[in-house]
Design a protein around this motif. Structure first.
Motif, short mmCIF file in Angstrom:
data_model
loop_
_atom_site.label_atom_id
_atom_site.label_comp_id
_atom_site.label_asym_id
_atom_site.label_seq_id
_atom_site.Cartn_x
_atom_site.Cartn_y
_atom_site.Cartn_z
N MET A 16 0.85 -1.17 0.00
CA MET A 16 0.00 0.00 0.00
C MET A 16 0.90 1.24 0.00
N HIS A 17 0.53 2.20 -0.78
CA HIS A 17 1.26 3.46 -0.88
C HIS A 17 1.11 4.23 0.43
N PRO A 18 2.18 4.86 0.93
CA PRO A 18 2.09 5.62 2.20
C PRO A 18 0.99 6.69 2.20
N ARG A 19 0.79 7.34 1.05
CA ARG A 19 -0.25 8.37 1.00
C ARG A 19 -1.64 7.75 1.17
N GLU A 20 -1.83 6.60 0.52
CA GLU A 20 -3.11 5.91 0.66
C GLU A 20 -3.34 5.48 2.11
N GLU A 21 -2.28 4.97 2.76
CA GLU A 21 -2.42 4.57 4.16
C GLU A 21 -2.71 5.78 5.04
N ALA A 22 -2.10 6.91 4.76
CA ALA A 22 -2.36 8.13 5.54
C ALA A 22 -3.81 8.56 5.40
N ASP A 23 -4.34 8.48 4.18
CA ASP A 23 -5.74 8.84 3.96
C ASP A 23 -6.67 7.86 4.68
N LEU A 24 -6.33 6.57 4.61
CA LEU A 24 -7.14 5.56 5.31
C LEU A 24 -7.09 5.77 6.82
N PHE A 25 -5.91 6.13 7.34
CA PHE A 25 -5.81 6.39 8.77
C PHE A 25 -6.69 7.56 9.18
#
Length: 80
Positions: free
Chosen positions: A1-10
């Motif tokens: 998972m891309h870090p930006r995607e994980e940040a948005d999910l968080f």
């Protein structure tokens, strides 16, 4: 998972977790509560309610809690 995607999910997961905790009547967060404090509370509540598996205590960190909340939220979203 891309870090930006994980940040948005968080971010979305934390908002969902805060709503869950408050609707459950477990807590009322203050505007001054940090995202880290909210995340740790939400993580522990989700573990307590058996919605996510606990991590060994020595692995509980801000980064791992953020990851767990992001993954929990990703699995809550409807499949498109």
């Amino acid at each position: 998972m891309h870090p930006r995607e994980e940040a948005d999910l968080f971010k979305a997961g934390l908002a969902a977790g805060v709503r869950y905790a408050e609707q459950r009547g477990a807590v009322v967060f203050e505007k001054t509560d940090s995202a880290s404090a909210k995340a740790l509370y939400v993580y522990r509540l989700l573990v307590h309610d058996k919605l996510i598996a606990p991590m060994p205590e020595e692995q509980v960190s801000e980064r791992s809690v953020r990851h767990r909340i992001a993954m929990w939220h990703a699995h809550q979203r409807p499949k498109v």
